[in-house]
Design an enzyme around this catalytic site. Structure first.
Site, short mmCIF file in Angstrom:
data_model
loop_
_atom_site.label_atom_id
_atom_site.label_comp_id
_atom_site.label_asym_id
_atom_site.label_seq_id
_atom_site.Cartn_x
_atom_site.Cartn_y
_atom_site.Cartn_z
N ASP A 182 1.90 -4.83 -0.23
CA ASP A 182 2.37 -3.44 -0.26
C ASP A 182 2.14 -2.73 1.08
O ASP A 182 1.00 -2.43 1.43
CB ASP A 182 1.66 -2.68 -1.38
N ASP A 242 7.53 1.56 2.38
CA ASP A 242 6.81 1.24 1.14
C ASP A 242 7.43 0.07 0.39
O ASP A 242 8.42 0.25 -0.34
CB ASP A 242 6.77 2.49 0.24
#
Ligand SMILES: *[C@@H]1O[C@H](CO)[C@@H](O)[C@H](O)[C@H]1NC(C)=O
Ligand SMILES: *[C@@H]1O[C@H](CO)[C@@H](O)[C@H](O)[C@H]1NC(C)=O
Ligand SMILES: *[C@@H]1O[C@H](CO)[C@@H](O)[C@H](O)[C@H]1NC(C)=O
Length: 448
Positions: free
Chosen positions: A322, A102
């Site tokens: 992301d 992440d």
């Protein structure tokens, strides 16, 4: 791309996309992102990490040619999730874990179990009591100031002798992990066949984890989250100082079965990349922002007001890269323009049964002839062009149906996100010191 029907993964992927729809229609438009504006960091956070010897020690004897940690990455599609998982070993002896990669959050945390000897198969994957090197931070430790603490509970009770550092880390969809901010030894397979160990790696031992992105199907297959963000506590910030504050990854096509393995590499990776400057948003120090200058479809620049891509004075807007968000989100006016042009140019019939949550779905039962899908490209700050292949944004949403995998950002405080499916087939290198994002298609193609 190989015909999808013949792949044993098709049903799973179908479920996966239904799941994505479910998640993307939830209150928050991101699968998971940390809450902004919490500002959990004191002004000079890296000092706190290096205070009282909590700086990471690099156990491998320094040689001119450092081996670099190289961690396996695979898609979690076979678990029905749209995430990518990194394999990491924590503890002494090492316990293997699979963590969601992440770049949109900083804290690395793992689901923890207090069991010592009699651990049931259902107990949480990391067992700190079986590790000789696990050490929770004391709440007076300066490192404890680096994490947000549970509300309504003073994180340090001066009347207690042994008060461990409690953290509470929240994501934008309301998911929360709570536990003890701790240190551990982590070990990796590295380049040149070496094994590297890092002591005093700071991470969250999560005993209470809840919310849609931490307990629902999007978390399937994950034992925690590997925080790769830009902040000081992220995995890459902690390890990166020995490796020039750089890391790179390649996410392989999630529809491939069996899922191929690629790598997260800490330290310098490939040369000959295209670069885009990374922007800093002081109100959201976790994120890697890039600037989108313009969008083209089939090499024709679209009429989109450039200001909709900007980060405003309140820290809203902008575009974030992301790995922990599955779909790609674009500001509503840009999304509408792109959708209209795709609808006009696409050379395939629309599906008679649209898939809820998507605005453009195509019937591909007669195959996908070459050049029947328009080619999207983004011109980035600095002039580099990111031109992902159509399979990164025309996703298999049902049997014989491909849908445009873009979503509009509808809130004023929202921001655009280049999600992980859009990143497939590229190596991305995040270079914090030179504040730039490198990318190339070389070395990240699917195995033949
Ligand atoms: C601090 O700990 C003591 C002893 O465990 C407890 O009695 C007290 O209520 C705690 N104080 C707070 C503010 O939580
Ligand atoms: C290193 O690689 C070997 C062989 O693939 C694997 O069995 C082992 O678990 C890996 N160790 C670590 C620390 O990643
Ligand atoms: C796709 O097209 C085929 C052939 O025209 C048709 O039989 C089928 O029902 C269509 N499927 C959808 C979902 O539109």
């Amino acid at each position: 791309m190989a015909p999808f029907i013949s792949s044993p993964l098709s049903l799973l992927t179908f479920l996966l996309l239904l799941l994505l729809l479910f998640l993307s229609s939830a209150a928050s438009h991101h699968l998971k992102l940390p809450l902004l504006h919490l500002n959990p960091y004191p002004p000079t956070p890296s000092d706190a990490l290096s205070a009282d010897n909590h700086r990471l020690s690099f156990l491998f004897s320094a040689s001119r040619k450092h081996p670099r940690p190289r961690l396996p990455v695979t898609s979690a599609a076979s678990f029905g999730s749209g995430q990518y998982l990194v394999s990491l070993h924590l503890g002494t002896p090492p316990q293997p874990l699979l963590l969601i990669a992440d770049t949109g959050s900083d804290l690395t945390w793992v689901s923890c179990s207090a069991c010592r000897r009699h651990c049931s198969p259902n107990s949480a994957p990391f067992r700190p009591r079986r590790s000789a090197t696990f050490c929770p931070h004391h709440c007076y430790n300066p490192a404890c100031n680096l994490v947000p603490h549970p509300k309504n509970s003073p994180h340090c009770n001066r009347t207690r002798l042994h008060s461990t550092c409690r953290y509470q880390y929240s994501y934008a969809d309301g998911s929360v992990t709570t536990g003890f901010f701790s240190t551990e030894t982590t070990s990796f397979n590295a380049t040149a066949g070496k094994i590297l160990k890092f002591q005093h790696f700071n991470f969250g031992c999560g005993f209470w984890n809840s919310g849609p992105s931490l307990s629902g199907p999007s978390f399937n297959g994950g034992d925690g989250v590997l925080g790769l963000g830009r902040g000081p506590i992220s995995f890459t910030s902690q390890l990166g100082r020995d490796f020039g504050h750089k890391f790179s990854y390649c996410l392989m096509d999630y529809t491939l079965s069996p899922p191929p393995t690629s790598y997260l590499l800490i330290g310098a990776g490939k040369s000959k990349l295209s670069y885009a400057p990374l922007l800093v948003n002081p109100l959201a120090p976790t994120f890697y922002y890039i600037k989108i200058e313009s969008v083209s479809i089939d090499d024709v620049k679209l009429r989109i007001t450039p200001s909709i891509w900007a980060i405003d004075e309140y820290g809203n807007g902008g575009t974030v890269v992301d790995s922990g968000t599955t779909l790609t989100f674009l500001p509503e006016p840009a999304y509408r323009t792109i959708l209209a042009v795709f609808e006009r140019l696409v050379k395939l019939p629309e599906s008679a049964n649209p898939v809820p949550g998507f605005d453009l779905c195509l019937n591909v039962s007669s195959g996908v002839p070459r050049a029947s899908l328009p080619q999207l490209s983004f011109k980035l700050g600095g002039g580099a062009v990111f031109k992902p292949p159509p399979r990164n944004y025309f996703l298999d949403a049902a049997e014989d149906v491909k849908c445009l995998g873009l979503q509009p950002v509808t809130t004023d405080s929202g921001f655009a996100v280049i999600g992980n499916l859009m990143q497939q087939g590229y190596t991305f290198e995040f270079d914090k010191d030179r504040s730039r994002l490198g990318f190339t298609r070389r070395g990240c193609s699917a195995p033949p």
